[in-house]
Design a protein around this motif. Structure first.
Motif, short mmCIF file in Angstrom:
data_model
loop_
_atom_site.label_atom_id
_atom_site.label_comp_id
_atom_site.label_asym_id
_atom_site.label_seq_id
_atom_site.Cartn_x
_atom_site.Cartn_y
_atom_site.Cartn_z
N SER A 37 0.82 -1.22 0.00
CA SER A 37 0.00 0.00 0.00
C SER A 37 0.85 1.27 0.00
O SER A 37 0.38 2.34 -0.32
CB SER A 37 -0.91 0.00 1.23
N GLN A 38 2.14 1.13 0.36
CA GLN A 38 2.97 2.33 0.49
C GLN A 38 3.62 2.77 -0.82
O GLN A 38 4.37 3.71 -0.85
CB GLN A 38 4.06 2.08 1.54
N SER A 39 3.32 2.08 -1.91
CA SER A 39 4.01 2.40 -3.16
C SER A 39 3.14 3.28 -4.06
O SER A 39 1.93 3.17 -4.06
CB SER A 39 4.34 1.10 -3.89
N ARG A 40 3.83 4.15 -4.85
CA ARG A 40 3.06 4.93 -5.82
C ARG A 40 2.83 4.14 -7.11
O ARG A 40 2.13 4.57 -7.99
CB ARG A 40 3.75 6.25 -6.13
N TYR A 41 3.47 2.98 -7.23
CA TYR A 41 3.29 2.15 -8.41
C TYR A 41 2.36 0.98 -8.07
O TYR A 41 2.12 0.69 -6.91
CB TYR A 41 4.64 1.60 -8.88
N ARG A 42 1.90 0.33 -9.10
CA ARG A 42 1.21 -0.92 -8.87
C ARG A 42 2.16 -1.83 -8.09
O ARG A 42 3.35 -1.90 -8.40
CB ARG A 42 0.88 -1.57 -10.22
N SER A 43 1.67 -2.50 -7.06
CA SER A 43 2.60 -3.35 -6.33
C SER A 43 1.96 -4.67 -5.93
O SER A 43 0.75 -4.77 -5.75
CB SER A 43 3.17 -2.63 -5.12
N PHE A 44 2.82 -5.66 -5.87
CA PHE A 44 2.43 -7.02 -5.49
C PHE A 44 3.10 -7.34 -4.16
O PHE A 44 4.25 -6.95 -3.93
CB PHE A 44 2.91 -8.03 -6.55
N ARG A 45 2.41 -8.08 -3.33
CA ARG A 45 2.98 -8.42 -2.03
C ARG A 45 3.90 -9.64 -2.15
O ARG A 45 3.59 -10.59 -2.86
CB ARG A 45 1.85 -8.73 -1.05
N TRP A 46 5.03 -9.57 -1.45
CA TRP A 46 5.86 -10.76 -1.29
C TRP A 46 6.53 -10.70 0.06
O TRP A 46 6.65 -9.63 0.66
CB TRP A 46 6.87 -10.91 -2.43
N ASP A 47 6.99 -11.83 0.53
CA ASP A 47 7.74 -11.89 1.78
C ASP A 47 8.82 -12.95 1.59
O ASP A 47 8.59 -14.14 1.82
CB ASP A 47 6.81 -12.26 2.94
N PRO A 48 10.00 -12.53 1.11
CA PRO A 48 11.04 -13.52 0.78
C PRO A 48 11.43 -14.40 1.97
O PRO A 48 11.69 -15.59 1.80
CB PRO A 48 12.23 -12.65 0.34
N ALA A 49 11.42 -13.83 3.19
CA ALA A 49 11.82 -14.62 4.36
C ALA A 49 10.83 -15.78 4.58
O ALA A 49 11.22 -16.88 4.98
CB ALA A 49 11.89 -13.74 5.60
N ALA A 50 9.55 -15.51 4.29
CA ALA A 50 8.54 -16.56 4.45
C ALA A 50 8.37 -17.40 3.18
O ALA A 50 7.65 -18.40 3.17
CB ALA A 50 7.20 -15.92 4.84
N GLY A 51 9.02 -16.95 2.09
CA GLY A 51 8.91 -17.69 0.82
C GLY A 51 7.56 -17.52 0.14
O GLY A 51 7.14 -18.38 -0.64
N THR A 52 6.87 -16.39 0.42
CA THR A 52 5.55 -16.18 -0.18
C THR A 52 5.57 -15.01 -1.17
O THR A 52 6.30 -14.04 -0.97
CB THR A 52 4.48 -15.89 0.90
N ILE A 53 4.76 -15.15 -2.22
CA ILE A 53 4.69 -14.10 -3.25
C ILE A 53 3.31 -14.17 -3.90
O ILE A 53 2.75 -15.26 -4.07
CB ILE A 53 5.82 -14.31 -4.31
N ASP A 54 2.77 -13.01 -4.23
CA ASP A 54 1.49 -12.95 -4.96
C ASP A 54 1.66 -13.72 -6.27
O ASP A 54 2.55 -13.42 -7.07
CB ASP A 54 1.17 -11.47 -5.23
N GLU A 55 0.80 -14.71 -6.49
CA GLU A 55 1.03 -15.58 -7.66
C GLU A 55 0.77 -14.89 -8.99
O GLU A 55 1.10 -15.42 -10.04
CB GLU A 55 0.21 -16.86 -7.54
N THR A 56 0.20 -13.67 -8.97
CA THR A 56 -0.01 -12.94 -10.23
C THR A 56 1.19 -12.03 -10.56
O THR A 56 1.21 -11.39 -11.61
CB THR A 56 -1.29 -12.08 -10.16
N ALA A 57 2.18 -11.95 -9.65
CA ALA A 57 3.28 -10.98 -9.82
C ALA A 57 4.17 -11.32 -11.02
O ALA A 57 4.33 -10.51 -11.94
CB ALA A 57 4.12 -10.91 -8.55
N VAL A 58 4.75 -12.52 -11.01
CA VAL A 58 5.69 -12.88 -12.09
C VAL A 58 4.98 -13.00 -13.45
O VAL A 58 5.50 -12.52 -14.46
CB VAL A 58 6.50 -14.14 -11.70
N PRO A 59 3.74 -13.56 -13.51
CA PRO A 59 3.03 -13.60 -14.79
C PRO A 59 2.71 -12.21 -15.36
O PRO A 59 2.47 -12.07 -16.56
CB PRO A 59 1.73 -14.36 -14.47
N TYR A 60 2.74 -11.17 -14.51
CA TYR A 60 2.50 -9.79 -14.97
C TYR A 60 3.64 -9.31 -15.88
O TYR A 60 3.43 -8.54 -16.81
CB TYR A 60 2.39 -8.86 -13.74
#
Length: 305
Positions: A37-60
């Motif tokens: 929410s803090q970005s001025r660009y479109r943004s996808f959530r990820w948490d590398p430490a937890a190994g989680t990423i929005d599954e639509t991020a890379v296909p974008y």
């Protein structure tokens, strides 16, 4: 043709400027963030430490630029801090590689940051991309080598991969120049250590232009030094900075043991010597706007005096 760029580390020093320049060049930009929410660009959530990423991020994405990793120059290198510097780079890069391996994506190019730290302390020997790696018992060498290995996981998937070994980035928004300029401004500027150690630097805008050119031209592949063609000694750097800022240099050299006391192991960043060649990026046809240190520093300080 779609021109969508996904940036990890998009809110850091390089990512912030690069995103602006990509938008100006007609790209669409999105960033991966733990706090979207803090970005001025479109943004996808990820948490590398937890190994989680929005599954639509890379296909974008058509292109991915990987800059994620905690800053090596924020605070002393405690055991925890060093672990964070290393894992923040490896976890993010490996997470992207894992997503790319799934195959439901159309990423054409993967650009990943690395650092000239990979060469270790090489004195006044000019090193290039073919110089054999330094021994990994030095922390920055180890971090850079493992970071590049993580990036090569993507190359193994058949995606064009470019690894940029970034030198000392000059910017007034952050990085090494800020504290150096502050001491010169307070008339406490002095060469650090022997002053003979080489600094391989690059202007932030040149670095971002280099990334964009590597993104656009398919002949860029593999490892490149992202440094300006004229490295200088620490003493020359300090003297040029004082000249551009119209300040005298009043102190003798700052002794190495004093820096080690203040900075701990992090003093390696300023005491190590790295004289790194820009020949390969020049041969690829890249033209630096700021090939010479004085012009680079004047771009920040000349008008402001």
């Amino acid at each position: 043709m779609s021109r969508k760029v996904l940036i990890t580390g998009g809110t850091g020093l390089i990512g912030t400027r690069l995103a602006e320049m990509l938008i100006d060049a007609g790209y669409e930009v999105a960033i991966l963030s733990r706090h979207p929410s803090q970005s001025r660009y479109r943004s996808f959530r990820w948490d590398p430490a937890a190994g989680t990423i929005d599954e639509t991020a890379v296909p974008y994405a058509d292109y991915i630029i990987n800059l994620a990793g905690s800053s090596v120059s924020d605070g002393k290198w405690t055991h925890e801090r060093k672990r964070d510097i290393l894992t923040s780079r490896l976890q993010g890069t490996s997470l992207i590689a894992r997503e790319l391996a799934k195959g439901n994506q159309h990423v054409r190019t993967f650009l990943s940051a690395s650092a000239i730290g990979v060469y270790g302390d090489t004195g006044d020997q000019l090193v290039n991309e073919n110089t054999p790696p330094a021994s990994a018992d030095d922390f920055l060498v180890d971090v850079s080598q493992q970071w590049e290995k993580a990036g090569q996981q993507v190359q193994a998937l058949g995606i064009r991969t470019v690894l940029m070994r970034i030198g000392i980035v000059l910017s007034t928004e952050g990085g090494a120049l800020v504290p150096l300029a502050r001491t010169v401004k307070m008339m406490a500027g002095a060469p650090l250590g022997s002053g003979k150690q080489y600094m391989s630097w690059i202007h932030l805008d040149d670095l971002c232009r280099l990334f964009i050119q590597a993104l656009e031209e398919p002949q860029w592949q593999g490892t490149y030094n992202a440094v300006a063609p004229n490295p200088v000694t620490n003493q020359e750097f300090t003297e040029t900075l004082a000249e551009v800022m119209h300040r005298p240099l009043v102190l003798p050299k700052v002794p190495a043991f004093g820096l080690k006391l203040m900075m701990g192991e992090m003093s390696e960043i300023v005491l190590g010597s790295q004289r790194v060649s820009a020949e390969k990026v020049l041969r690829q046809g890249f033209r630096f706007e700021y090939p010479v240190l004085k012009e680079a520093l004047e771009s920040f300080y000349a008008e402001k005096e």
